[in-house]
Design a protein around this motif. Sequence first.
Motif, PDB file in Angstrom:
ATOM      1  N   VAL A 201      -1.097  -1.492  12.420  1.00  0.00           N
ATOM      2  CA  VAL A 201      -1.265  -0.045  12.533  1.00  0.00           C
ATOM      3  C   VAL A 201       0.002   0.675  12.094  1.00  0.00           C
ATOM      4  O   VAL A 201      -0.043   1.676  11.378  1.00  0.00           O
ATOM      5  CB  VAL A 201      -1.624   0.339  13.982  1.00  0.00           C
ATOM      6  N   GLU A 202       1.148   0.155  12.527  1.00  0.00           N
ATOM      7  CA  GLU A 202       2.447   0.725  12.168  1.00  0.00           C
ATOM      8  C   GLU A 202       3.299  -0.351  11.502  1.00  0.00           C
ATOM      9  O   GLU A 202       3.181  -1.536  11.826  1.00  0.00           O
ATOM     10  CB  GLU A 202       3.177   1.261  13.402  1.00  0.00           C
ATOM     11  N   PRO A 216       2.788   4.916  10.158  1.00  0.00           N
ATOM     12  CA  PRO A 216       1.477   4.344   9.848  1.00  0.00           C
ATOM     13  C   PRO A 216       1.541   3.506   8.573  1.00  0.00           C
ATOM     14  O   PRO A 216       2.137   3.936   7.568  1.00  0.00           O
ATOM     15  CB  PRO A 216       0.590   5.581   9.681  1.00  0.00           C
TER      16      PRO A 216
END
Length: 237
Positions: A201-202, A216
């Motif tokens: 996600v990150e 992100p």
Amino acid sequence: MIELSGLTVKFGGVNALDAINATFNAPVNGIIGPNGAGKTTTMNVISGFLKCTGRIAWNGQDIGQMPAHKHTRWGLRRSFQKEQIADDLTIAENLQVILDATPGSRADKRADMERALELTGLTAQASTPAGGLNTFQRRLTDVARCLVGNPKIVKFDEPGDGLSREEANRLGDLILQVPEVTGATVLVIDHDVDLIERICVETLVLDFGKRIAFGPTRAVLDDPHVKAAYLGIEDVE
């Protein structure tokens, strides 16, 4: 949540890590960068293998000063670039080595092992000596070792190395399940950008020990500075 604050590591006159700041809030997070960027150094610092200045915290708890030999019992797990499994032990015995170093009843540990074997698809091979496993089975065994003993942080260093695309995709699907099954926060280093984009996600991007991007994953991969440093396109001003 894993928070890195001012993380700095010096080897002689070289800053292997230069005041790195990042707060990982997502279940699965990536760390990428070219060779020598400081990715594995970051993993080694979090593992307690290297001394640093700065702060490492998990949900507000300072773990940066924790001795490395206490990390397994506390809940830190790591899969290295080269699988750290004993060839003369069976798959189940390789998992038992981790469980022996963690608290819990015998029944709970047995259930924990069975869950890890089922999740990785290794139940039928549990009694197989690790020396006879293929590359993908060895990687799955390494992952299974990271799932037992109530982990809090699970780190994967180049988990897709040496795997086919199909195997890397299967491994990615497995890594995505780790936070849900164990509650752990996951950090992944890999040069496979497709894998990082699909599961993280990150993402934190390092280059020459410096942070050049964090956020992100898709936005990070689209950053011109990241493309210049990591993806090999023409540099940007």
